[in-house]
Design an enzyme around this catalytic site. Structure first.
Site, PDB file in Angstrom:
ATOM      1  N   GLU A 158       0.789  -1.234   0.000  1.00  0.00           N
ATOM      2  CA  GLU A 158       0.000   0.000   0.000  1.00  0.00           C
ATOM      3  C   GLU A 158       0.824   1.287   0.000  1.00  0.00           C
ATOM      4  O   GLU A 158       0.597   2.184   0.805  1.00  0.00           O
ATOM      5  CB  GLU A 158      -0.973  -0.025   1.186  1.00  0.00           C
ATOM      6  CG  GLU A 158      -1.858  -1.261   1.180  1.00  0.00           C
ATOM      7  CD  GLU A 158      -2.699  -1.447   2.446  1.00  0.00           C
ATOM      8  OE1 GLU A 158      -2.684  -0.568   3.313  1.00  0.00           O
ATOM      9  OE2 GLU A 158      -3.372  -2.478   2.551  1.00  0.00           O
ATOM     10  N   GLU A 262      -5.964 -10.935  -1.276  1.00  0.00           N
ATOM     11  CA  GLU A 262      -6.815 -10.688  -0.100  1.00  0.00           C
ATOM     12  C   GLU A 262      -8.290 -10.609  -0.504  1.00  0.00           C
ATOM     13  O   GLU A 262      -9.008  -9.700  -0.105  1.00  0.00           O
ATOM     14  CB  GLU A 262      -6.410  -9.384   0.606  1.00  0.00           C
ATOM     15  CG  GLU A 262      -4.946  -9.319   0.995  1.00  0.00           C
ATOM     16  CD  GLU A 262      -4.560  -8.061   1.768  1.00  0.00           C
ATOM     17  OE1 GLU A 262      -5.461  -7.336   2.236  1.00  0.00           O
ATOM     18  OE2 GLU A 262      -3.353  -7.810   1.912  1.00  0.00           O
TER      19      GLU A 262
END
Ligand code: 9MR
Length: 372
Positions: A158, A262
């Site tokens: 991220e 995910e």
């Protein structure tokens, strides 16, 4: 008829009757075994042996695992000179025992990283050199410990904003944009054979996808290994569409492997107009945001089946590049989506229900490859 003759006859009948060959049971992992691994994020209770509901599901349906939290900096390296390997060791041993593709999550992230990481003993901000040294020590210690055992690492998580620019994290502010390349360099040096990923959410946004491509390309052009991009895949029944996801996969294929890292499909009303997985964003609980406490209505079940199916059809189309599809949790009750962005909701984001039963969506996904 003597008793022994009768027994002999009975035995003969049993032996000669055609034996029903038991059909090998279909599992998620077996359904996709020729295409990609099917993974799950596990929590501590699934590898320390306490979750008796979850463990059999993991062993049966999944052939890859990721630790949901135990390899994050605040858990594994809580103080400057203290590493806590207990849970991480159990995780890796569980994966080895069950012959699974083991993923390490995550080495460098702006979140779940204690403040001391960026400060000296007087609480002053570290210099670039000192922070790089700390990062190298962290990565080298962990990756070396599990060298040849953890098969792939989420090296950096991220680092991008939704517009594709670099996030102003402490890592970025203190080290500069090359903190990402450095993290990959350190990981590669510690285990040259491990797969190394850049992992992020909302990568279906075209600008963010383009940012990820620029980022990874630039690092690869320096001769530093980046195996590919991890698409987190925190999605909702409202979208993104399979087409949007597919567009980003096509871009990422050019760089190497694509992993879906995910995956979950949130079925609840959106708390914000736009939602990724930025865990600093939260909303208050209101009844209209938590409508299915007694169970999912059929229309919502079907909408979730349709979304998951759409995504898996895309993954199958790009199976040449995709090596793994991992769901972020095992049962609906385990999912982080019950607590984010609104805490205390009843969500149904995964493939197994709260009692540990295969949901209809799991059955549909198991059938999907044989329909191709
Ligand atoms: O599912 C994880 C949750 O249990 C943690 O509280 C949270 C903070 O560490 O992280 C969640 O996992 C995140 C993952 O590590 C990175 N991508 C977004 C995931 C969902 O927030």
């Amino acid at each position: 008829m003597s008793k022994s003759f009768f027994l002999f006859l009975a035995a003969l009948i049993v032996t000669c009757s055609p034996q029903e060959k038991p059909e090998t049971e279909q599992t998620l992992a077996s359904a996709y075994q020729d295409y990609f691994y099917i993974g799950a994020a596990l929590n501590t209770s699934q590898y320390n042996g306490t979750d008796q509901r979850g463990i059999p599901i993991v062993k049966k349906h999944f052939n890859s695992i990721t630790p949901e939290n135990d390899l994050k900096w605040d858990r594994i390296h809580p103080q400057p000179n203290r590493f806590n390997f207990e849970e991480a060791d159990q995780f890796v041993e569980f994966g080895e025992k069950n012959d699974m593709f083991i993923v390490g999550h995550v080495l460098v992230w702006h979140s779940q990283t204690p403040d001391w990481v960026f400060e000296d003993e007087n609480g002053e901000e570290l210099s670039r050199e000192a922070l790089l040294e700390r990062m190298e020590n962290h990565i080298t210690t962990i990756v070396t410990r599990y060298k040849g055992r953890v098969n792939g690492w989420d090296v950096v998580n991220e680092a991008l904003n939704d517009d594709g620019s670099l996030r102003e994290s402490k890592w970025y502010q203190i080290i500069g944009a090359d903190f990402i390349a450095k993290a990959f360099e350190f990981a590669q040096a510690a285990d040259p054979d491990a797969e190394l990923y850049y992992n992020d959410y909302s990568l279906f946004l075209p600008e963010k996808a383009d940012g990820a491509v620029r980022l990874v390309k630039e690092i690869q052009e320096q001769g530093i290994k980046v195996t590919g991009i991890g698409i987190q895949g925190h999605y909702m029944i409202g979208g993104p569409s399979g087409e949007e996801v597919e567009t980003s996969i096509k871009k990422f294929k050019e760089l190497g492997v694509v992993a879906i890292t995910e995956l979950d499909v949130d079925v609840l009303p959106a708390a914000f107009q736009f939602m990724g997985a930025d865990i600093s964003m939260r909303a208050d609980l209101r009844d209209e945001l938590n409508p299915y406490t007694e169970g999912m209505p059929d229309s919502i079940k079907q909408a979730q089946i349709d979304r998951y199916t759409e995504y898996f059809e895309v993954f199958m189309r790009h199976r040449d590049a995709i090596n793994r599809v991992t769901t972020w949790g095992v049962t609906d009750g385990d999912s982080w989506k019950n607590g984010w962005p609104v805490s205390g909701r009843t969500n149904y984001a995964l493939l197994f229900d709260r009692q540990g039963n295969e949901k209809e969506v799991a059955k549909v996904l198991m059938e999907l490859p044989s329909k191709k």
